[in-house]
Scaffold this motif. Structure first.
Motif, PDB file in Angstrom:
ATOM      1  N   GLN A  34       0.765  -1.339   0.034  1.00 21.75           N
ATOM      2  CA  GLN A  34       0.081   0.136   0.043  1.00 21.75           C
ATOM      3  C   GLN A  34       0.658   1.208   0.235  1.00 21.75           C
ATOM      4  OE1 GLN A  34      -3.413   0.659  -0.117  1.00 21.75           O
ATOM      5  NE2 GLN A  34      -3.485  -1.555  -0.897  1.00 21.75           N
ATOM      6  N   PHE A  88      -3.332   4.092  -2.304  1.00 25.87           N
ATOM      7  CA  PHE A  88      -3.371   3.159  -3.414  1.00 25.87           C
ATOM      8  C   PHE A  88      -2.575   1.997  -3.393  1.00 25.87           C
ATOM      9  CE2 PHE A  88       0.538   4.460  -5.768  1.00 25.87           C
ATOM     10  CZ  PHE A  88       0.980   5.610  -4.978  1.00 25.87           C
ATOM     11  N   CYS A  90       0.341  -0.267  -4.587  1.00 24.23           N
ATOM     12  CA  CYS A  90       1.823  -0.059  -5.364  1.00 24.23           C
ATOM     13  C   CYS A  90       1.988  -1.449  -6.030  1.00 24.23           C
ATOM     14  CB  CYS A  90       2.846   0.403  -4.353  1.00 24.23           C
ATOM     15  SG  CYS A  90       4.293   0.800  -5.345  1.00 24.23           S
ATOM     16  N   SER A  99       1.375   2.806  -9.424  1.00 20.01           N
ATOM     17  CA  SER A  99       0.071   2.432  -8.956  1.00 20.01           C
ATOM     18  C   SER A  99      -0.346   1.116  -9.964  1.00 20.01           C
ATOM     19  CB  SER A  99      -1.040   3.322  -9.107  1.00 20.01           C
ATOM     20  OG  SER A  99      -0.993   4.015 -10.281  1.00 20.01           O
ATOM     21  N   ASN A 100      -0.998   0.089  -9.109  1.00 19.13           N
ATOM     22  CA  ASN A 100      -1.462  -1.015  -9.875  1.00 19.13           C
ATOM     23  C   ASN A 100      -2.843  -0.959 -10.518  1.00 19.13           C
ATOM     24  OD1 ASN A 100      -1.335  -3.774 -10.487  1.00 19.13           O
ATOM     25  ND2 ASN A 100      -1.762  -4.633  -8.361  1.00 19.13           N
ATOM     26  N   CYS A 155       5.364   5.159  -6.583  1.00 21.75           N
ATOM     27  CA  CYS A 155       5.454   4.476  -5.261  1.00 21.75           C
ATOM     28  C   CYS A 155       6.559   3.428  -5.017  1.00 21.75           C
ATOM     29  CB  CYS A 155       4.162   3.783  -5.241  1.00 21.75           C
ATOM     30  SG  CYS A 155       3.754   2.645  -6.302  1.00 21.75           S
TER      31      CYS A 155
END
Ligand SMILES: *[C@@H]1O[C@H](CO)[C@@H](O)[C@H](O)[C@H]1NC(C)=O
Ligand SMILES: *[C@@H]1O[C@H](CO)[C@@H](O)[C@H](O)[C@H]1NC(C)=O
Ligand SMILES: *[C@@H]1O[C@H](CO)[C@@H](O)[C@H](O)[C@H]1NC(C)=O
Ligand SMILES: *[C@@H]1O[C@H](CO)[C@@H](O)[C@H](O)[C@H]1NC(C)=O
Ligand SMILES: *[C@@H]1O[C@H](CO)[C@@H](O)[C@H](O)[C@H]1NC(C)=O
Length: 357
Positions: A34, A88, A90, A99-100, A155
């Motif tokens: 996260q 979000f 990661c 971000s995934n 991230c």
């Protein structure tokens, strides 16, 4: 046909322009975690609009990342230039974290190219190059209203100084200094300098995105729990065990994760299972302290299992040792007897002397 031609171009761009090379390295395991990133509202909006823009699963999650009351209404207004932390997922890949697969932005009327979208809608947390690369297009390509763009927020999942942390993409305000940021988030200046690839003594400009590793609370979550990787950044709260449990992290509580039943309707279970330590009349509810057998011990969250079980554990081992209350009383009693006996002996000695005199 056009898409086909773009594929080799995508790889070329991805290879030439890695996401902001200096910061947000994501080299070592784990591959998923996260993360948090700042968002500055470009114009007046509402919480639910920000939640939708970033595809945050529910409003509670957004509120928790900002330590705002759970009762905040979805349509509560947010003024322009308000900063919010966006939580979000990661994903680390080839040394960089993004971000995934979300958010996905739909181009609107008035958006003037990728650079405009990156700077205006996403506060400059992403670059037009990065958006282009993530979508297999050129940053100079015009965008069409209704076009969907995957937004790769930067991230990291890397440990810092041997510790698991939450990486927070912090947008520097005007007048920000490394010292100030370090103090506010409990990080050292050398760590901030190194992790962001900065030169010693370099100054920070407003709008610069910095990787700030926020320390997380420690927890007693079992290794066989589905959320054994749960990390809660200091100054935030999250929901665990399909929303049944609410956990917060506050450094003031000695970096210990504090969890209690959330009272929220569970997401994947029909009802929340029992959340207590011990059985029967001596059981203690999650988050409460024991008043009897294990006086003062807190019932902690230990994770959850797919068979609708929530694990709990006392924060220290509770042996069958006698409770402190009565035993202390007993000792005082004995002491009193000693005093009485001593006094008696005293009296007898005195009497002997008197008789002798
Ligand atoms: C929590 O504490 C244990 C032992 O005290 C340590 O091994 C572990 O790394 C800590 N976890 C975090 C996230 O700090
Ligand atoms: C942890 O968060 C709390 C609440 O936001 C804040 O007051 C405190 O200074 C933070 N501690 C550290 C060490 O950053
Ligand atoms: C804080 O936590 C550490 C390790 O988890 C422990 O050794 C220490 O006694 C705790 N301090 C207080 C005041 O509870
Ligand atoms: C246990 O915790 C609940 C909230 O989770 C609280 O309402 C209740 O008063 C607590 N009970 C005791 C005995 O502390
Ligand atoms: C559920 O699974 C856990 C291990 O994941 C086990 O310890 C527990 O006994 C199980 N509970 C039930 C009711 O089957």
């Amino acid at each position: 046909m056009a898409r086909r031609n773009l594929v080799p171009l995508f790889f070329l761009i991805a290879a030439t322009f890695p996401f902001d090379a200096s910061a947000f390295k994501c080299g070592n395991s784990p591959l998923k975690c996260q993360a948090l990133i700042d968002h500055i509202t470009p114009e007046p909006t509402t919480f639910v609009e920000v939640q939708t823009l970033f595809a945050v699963r529910n409003l509670r999650t957004l509120l928790g990342a900002n330590n705002l009351p759970r009762s905040t209404p979805p349509d509560q207004k947010l003024p322009a230039k308000q900063t919010l932390k966006i939580p979000f997922p990661c994903l680390c890949h080839r040394g960089a974290g993004i971000s995934n697969k979300r958010p996905v932005y739909t181009v609107k009327k008035g958006d003037d190219g990728l650079k405009d979208i990156a700077e205006k809608v996403f506060s400059g947390t992403v670059t037009d190059d990065a958006i282009a690369a993530a979508n297999g297009i050129s940053e100079k390509d015009p965008v069409k209203v209704g076009q969907k763009l995957s937004i790769p927020l930067p991230c990291s999942c890397d440990e810092v100084e041997g510790r698991k942390v939450i990486h927070y993409g912090y947008l520097a305000e005007s007048g920000s200094s490394l010292e100030g940021i370090a103090e506010r988030y409990g990080v050292s200046v050398p760590t901030l300098t190194e992790i962001n690839g900065l030169k010693d003594g370099s100054s920070i400009r407003a709008g610069q995105l910095l990787d700030v590793p926020i320390r997380a609370c420690n927890s007693s979550i079992r290794s066989d729990s589905i959320d054994s990787q749960l990390l809660v950044a200091n100054g935030t709260y999250v929901f665990a065990a399909h929303n049944c449990v609410q956990c917060k992290c506050d450094s003031a509580n000695n970096w210990t994760l504090q969890c209690q039943p959330s009272g929220v309707k569970p997401s994947d279970w029909s009802t929340c299972p029992a959340m207590e330590c011990g059985l029967g009349k001596n059981s203690v509810l999650l988050g409460n302290s024991s008043a009897s057998a294990c006086r003062g011990a807190t019932c902690n969250y230990g994770g959850f299992s797919s068979n609708q079980t929530i694990f709990t554990t006392f924060d220290r081992t509770c042996s069958a040792a006698p409770a402190p209350g009565p035993s202390t009383g007993g000792k005082i009693g004995l002491k009193n007897w000693n005093i009485i006996l001593l006094s008696l002996v005293h009296l007898m000695v005195l009497q002997l002397f008197c008789i002798g005199g």
